[in-house]
Scaffold this motif. Structure first.
Motif, mmCIF file in Angstrom:
data_model
loop_
_atom_site.group_PDB
_atom_site.id
_atom_site.type_symbol
_atom_site.label_atom_id
_atom_site.label_comp_id
_atom_site.label_asym_id
_atom_site.label_seq_id
_atom_site.Cartn_x
_atom_site.Cartn_y
_atom_site.Cartn_z
ATOM 1 N N ILE A 51 5.283 2.668 -0.772
ATOM 2 C CA ILE A 51 3.869 2.952 -0.531
ATOM 3 C C ILE A 51 3.621 4.459 -0.538
ATOM 4 N N ALA A 52 4.513 5.222 0.090
ATOM 5 C CA ALA A 52 4.368 6.680 0.115
ATOM 6 C C ALA A 52 4.444 7.248 -1.302
ATOM 7 N N GLN A 55 1.186 6.503 -3.080
ATOM 8 C CA GLN A 55 0.117 7.388 -2.620
ATOM 9 C C GLN A 55 0.294 8.800 -3.166
ATOM 10 N N GLN A 56 1.557 9.255 -3.304
ATOM 11 C CA GLN A 56 1.809 10.558 -3.923
ATOM 12 C C GLN A 56 1.365 10.541 -5.386
ATOM 13 N N ALA A 58 -0.962 8.666 -6.696
ATOM 14 C CA ALA A 58 -2.430 8.649 -6.718
ATOM 15 C C ALA A 58 -2.987 10.047 -6.449
ATOM 16 N N ASN A 59 -2.387 10.768 -5.504
ATOM 17 C CA ASN A 59 -2.841 12.136 -5.215
ATOM 18 C C ASN A 59 -2.589 13.057 -6.405
ATOM 19 N N GLU A 150 -6.459 -0.409 -4.171
ATOM 20 C CA GLU A 150 -6.557 1.035 -4.286
ATOM 21 C C GLU A 150 -5.412 1.673 -3.497
ATOM 22 N N ALA A 151 -4.864 2.770 -3.998
ATOM 23 C CA ALA A 151 -3.661 3.382 -3.434
ATOM 24 C C ALA A 151 -3.809 3.705 -1.946
ATOM 25 N N LYS A 152 -4.970 4.141 -1.528
ATOM 26 C CA LYS A 152 -5.133 4.513 -0.109
ATOM 27 C C LYS A 152 -5.118 3.295 0.808
ATOM 28 N N ASP A 153 -5.343 2.096 0.261
ATOM 29 C CA ASP A 153 -5.390 0.880 1.068
ATOM 30 C C ASP A 153 -4.115 0.043 0.991
#
Length: 162
Positions: A51-52, A55-56, A58-59, A150-153
């Protein structure tokens, strides 16, 4: 006085067979409880690492889109609505310096697939939505994170370890 104490120590014996058996049974019960719990902790740690990484990615995609529009967005028809979307592959993010090489916690030898792992960028009005798909680099193409969220979720339930 010392003679009496010495005599008492000599009269004491080791553990009886019953006491030893009770200790072994107790240790077995503790091991039976602890081992599955540790296995679950390890899997949860791997899922959190995936997950981390997602999220990286996606950022990094967010920076790439903002900085120089790395992704070319096309328009598709989805459920009767016009959706603008495109993909940025993991290899592109690394090559262009938006992301450092990432390690796959489930398969350190093969890592993630540079072409099979990507960030899907959708433009909805003035907002962008970033969905990530991570695929293992091994030949069997293990998928770790689905693109449905979505990546943040992202949550652990979105991660599949194979």
């Amino acid at each position: 006085m010392l003679k009496k104490l010495g005599q008492k120590l000599k009269d004491q014996r080791g553990l009886t067979l019953i006491e030893l058996l009770a200790v072994v049974v107790i240790l077995g019960i503790i091991a039976a409880i602890a081992i599955p719990s540790i296995g679950g902790l390890i899997n949860n740690s791997k899922k959190d690492a995936h997950i981390a990484t997602a999220q990286q990615m996606a950022n990094a995609a967010r920076m790439a889109v903002t900085a120089d529009g790395l992704v070319s967005l096309g328009t598709n028809e989805v459920d009767g609505e016009s959706v603008t979307s495109g993909q940025i592959k993991l290899g592109e993010l690394v090559t262009n310096g938006y992301l450092e090489e990432v390690e796959n916690p489930s398969d350190k030898e093969n890592g993630y697939s540079d072409t099979g792992s990507y960030v899907e960028v959708e433009k909805n009005g003035n907002n962008y939505i970033y969905k990530v798909k991570l695929v293992g680099g091994a030949e069997n193409g293990q998928t770790y994170i689905t693109t449905a969220t979505e990546a943040k979720d992202l949550k652990r339930s979105n991660v599949t370890l194979k």
